[in-house]
Design a protein around this motif. Structure first.
Motif, PDB file in Angstrom:
ATOM      1  N   SER A   1       0.914  -1.091   0.085  1.00 16.45           N
ATOM      2  CA  SER A   1       0.136   0.245  -0.004  1.00 16.45           C
ATOM      3  C   SER A   1       0.977   1.273   0.090  1.00 16.45           C
ATOM      4  CB  SER A   1      -0.943   0.023   1.129  1.00 16.45           C
ATOM      5  OG  SER A   1      -0.045  -0.038   2.301  1.00 16.45           O
TER       6      SER A   1
ATOM      7  N   LEU B   1      -2.434  10.431   2.519  1.00 17.12           N
ATOM      8  CA  LEU B   1      -3.371   9.920   3.590  1.00 17.12           C
ATOM      9  C   LEU B   1      -3.619  10.805   4.836  1.00 17.12           C
ATOM     10  CD1 LEU B   1      -2.194   6.276   3.723  1.00 17.12           C
ATOM     11  CD2 LEU B   1      -4.410   7.027   3.046  1.00 17.12           C
TER      12      LEU B   1
ATOM     13  N   SER C   1     -19.331  11.308   7.416  1.00 18.88           N
ATOM     14  CA  SER C   1     -19.846  10.947   8.578  1.00 18.88           C
ATOM     15  C   SER C   1     -18.551  10.811   9.612  1.00 18.88           C
ATOM     16  CB  SER C   1     -20.965   9.849   8.402  1.00 18.88           C
ATOM     17  OG  SER C   1     -20.204   8.884   7.593  1.00 18.88           O
TER      18      SER C   1
ATOM     19  N   HIS D   1     -17.838   7.977  11.180  1.00 18.80           N
ATOM     20  CA  HIS D   1     -16.852   6.857  11.024  1.00 18.80           C
ATOM     21  C   HIS D   1     -15.916   6.866   9.942  1.00 18.80           C
ATOM     22  CE1 HIS D   1     -20.463   5.759   8.419  1.00 18.80           C
ATOM     23  NE2 HIS D   1     -19.491   5.491   7.764  1.00 18.80           N
ATOM     24  N   GLU D   2     -16.378   7.743   8.935  1.00 18.88           N
ATOM     25  CA  GLU D   2     -15.487   7.991   7.762  1.00 18.88           C
ATOM     26  C   GLU D   2     -14.162   8.856   8.097  1.00 18.88           C
ATOM     27  OE1 GLU D   2     -17.575   9.596   4.532  1.00 18.88           O
ATOM     28  OE2 GLU D   2     -18.686   8.058   4.216  1.00 18.88           O
TER      29      GLU D   2
ATOM     30  N   ILE E   1     -12.155   6.290  10.175  1.00 19.10           N
ATOM     31  CA  ILE E   1     -11.272   5.403   9.405  1.00 19.10           C
ATOM     32  C   ILE E   1     -10.291   5.997   8.659  1.00 19.10           C
ATOM     33  CG2 ILE E   1     -11.619   3.953   7.376  1.00 19.10           C
ATOM     34  CD1 ILE E   1     -14.296   2.977   8.596  1.00 19.10           C
TER      35      ILE E   1
ATOM     36  N   GLU F   1      -7.320   6.358  11.088  1.00 23.12           N
ATOM     37  CA  GLU F   1      -6.865   4.891  11.342  1.00 23.12           C
ATOM     38  C   GLU F   1      -5.833   4.818  10.311  1.00 23.12           C
ATOM     39  OE1 GLU F   1      -6.423   3.661  13.904  1.00 23.12           O
ATOM     40  OE2 GLU F   1      -8.134   4.503  15.287  1.00 23.12           O
ATOM     41  N   LYS F   2      -6.099   4.777   9.001  1.00 23.39           N
ATOM     42  CA  LYS F   2      -5.496   4.638   7.867  1.00 23.39           C
ATOM     43  C   LYS F   2      -4.257   5.499   7.786  1.00 23.39           C
ATOM     44  CE  LYS F   2      -8.979   3.597   3.934  1.00 23.39           C
ATOM     45  NZ  LYS F   2      -9.416   4.090   2.892  1.00 23.39           N
TER      46      LYS F   2
ATOM     47  N   ASP G   1      -2.744   6.609  10.625  1.00 24.54           N
ATOM     48  CA  ASP G   1      -1.870   6.497  11.737  1.00 24.54           C
ATOM     49  C   ASP G   1      -1.337   5.069  11.423  1.00 24.54           C
ATOM     50  OD1 ASP G   1      -1.431   5.895  14.416  1.00 24.54           O
ATOM     51  OD2 ASP G   1      -2.759   4.414  14.612  1.00 24.54           O
ATOM     52  N   ILE G   2      -2.056   3.896  10.555  1.00 24.63           N
ATOM     53  CA  ILE G   2      -1.296   2.746  10.427  1.00 24.63           C
ATOM     54  C   ILE G   2      -0.193   2.948   9.577  1.00 24.63           C
ATOM     55  CG2 ILE G   2      -1.674   0.488   9.178  1.00 24.63           C
ATOM     56  CD1 ILE G   2      -4.241   0.312  10.926  1.00 24.63           C
ATOM     57  N   SER G   3      -0.319   3.725   8.282  1.00 22.69           N
ATOM     58  CA  SER G   3       0.539   3.835   7.331  1.00 22.69           C
ATOM     59  C   SER G   3       1.788   4.519   7.740  1.00 22.69           C
ATOM     60  CB  SER G   3       0.003   4.520   6.245  1.00 22.69           C
ATOM     61  OG  SER G   3      -0.554   5.810   6.489  1.00 22.69           O
TER      62      SER G   3
ATOM     63  N   ARG H   1       2.764   4.394  11.158  1.00 21.56           N
ATOM     64  CA  ARG H   1       3.740   3.572  11.972  1.00 21.56           C
ATOM     65  C   ARG H   1       4.266   2.719  10.979  1.00 21.56           C
ATOM     66  NH1 ARG H   1       1.135   2.439  17.249  1.00 21.56           N
ATOM     67  NH2 ARG H   1      -0.189   3.974  17.473  1.00 21.56           N
ATOM     68  N   ALA H   2       3.795   2.194   9.847  1.00 21.97           N
ATOM     69  CA  ALA H   2       4.480   1.434   8.833  1.00 21.97           C
ATOM     70  C   ALA H   2       5.908   1.897   8.573  1.00 21.97           C
ATOM     71  CB  ALA H   2       3.742   1.013   7.792  1.00 21.97           C
TER      72      ALA H   2
ATOM     73  N   GLN I   1       8.492   2.126  10.993  1.00 22.35           N
ATOM     74  CA  GLN I   1       9.283   0.904  11.074  1.00 22.35           C
ATOM     75  C   GLN I   1      10.170   0.781  10.091  1.00 22.35           C
ATOM     76  OE1 GLN I   1       9.170  -1.794  13.286  1.00 22.35           O
ATOM     77  NE2 GLN I   1       7.552  -0.871  14.610  1.00 22.35           N
TER      78      GLN I   1
END
Lengths: 140, 101
Positions: free
Chosen positions: B15, B46, B64, B66-67, B70, B73-74, B76-78, B80-81, B84
């Motif tokens: 990704s 992102l 909304s 939740h969008e 989400i 979170e996307k 955040d995770i990218s 963190r990746a 790393q």
């Protein structure tokens, strides 16, 4: 494959459950409504959901299997409840008023189902996120 | 930075870079710095996207809650990746710096 595919599907599911909740709220709010812009009493509404393919998932094997959800349409329940209320301004000449075919108990049951479904999708989202974070911790 | 070539696009999760850059890295060993730049640009996109979604929610527009969550979170995770990947690079760099001459 992309961990974000699960996120996309979760997002579509949450949107669908939110839409269901909107419609249930609308049904509850209009339980006594006898006048609408289209004329006649409010008609009970239900959300019809449809599966939708997700772009670029996992690869060919799962491409056919993985589906997001979308709102297909909003169906209207044409039925009305005739209630005897001669003093009501919208009563017909026999004294009956056409009221929306909204059953409070059914709407409450739908509401519980919808909110539990929403929670389930949120849990799935958290689980996916934890998988991603655990993967990043690998080899530490 | 040209002497630190990384062959093969396996360092970053799929990704994090565009398919184009994967092909280029595999074929002609694209300089590692530009792979990293691409990855950072994607992650930045992102983050910007998450910001825009939050702004939309606050303005009461289409998005909304939740969008927005989400999108966050996307991002955040990218991020963190990417951290790393950066940690691994720093480890390798420090290992090289420790070589006795």
């Amino acid at each position: 494959m992309d961990i974000f595919t699960s996120f996309k599907i979760c997002s579509s599911g949450l949107t669908a459950q939110r839409a269901k909740m909107d419609v249930i709220t609308s049904n509850l709010a209009n339980v006594e409504t006898t006048r609408t812009p289209e004329g006649g009493p409010y008609k009970r509404k239900t959300v019809i959901l449809a599966a939708e393919p997700v772009a670029d998932v996992f690869g060919t094997a799962l491409n056919a299997a993985v589906r997001a959800v979308k709102i297909d349409s909003i169906a209207e329940d044409g039925a009305v409840k005739m209630m005897y209320e001669p003093s009501h301004p919208d009563a017909d000449d026999k004294g009956y008023v056409a009221k929306p075919n909204v059953n409070l108990i059914m709407e409450m049951a739908d509401m519980i189902t919808t909110s539990r479904n929403y929670e389930a999708i949120v849990t799935a989202f958290d689980a996916t996120k934890n998988m991603a974070l655990r993967t990043l911790d690998m080899g530490k | 930075m040209n002497d630190m070539l990384i062959r093969g696009g396996d360092l970053l999760p799929p990704s994090l870079h565009t398919p184009k850059s994967t092909v280029e890295v595999q074929n002609e060993a694209k300089p590692f710095s530009s792979v990293l730049k691409d990855a950072i640009a994607d992650i930045n996109k992102l983050q910007v996207n998450a910001d825009e979604t939050i702004a939309k929610v606050q303005l009461g527009n289409t998005a909304s809650i939740h969008e927005a969550v989400i999108a966050l979170e996307k991002a955040d995770i990218s991020f963190r990746a990417m951290m790393q990947v950066r940690n691994k690079i720093m480890d390798a760099y420090q290992e090289i710096m420790r070589i006795q001459v």
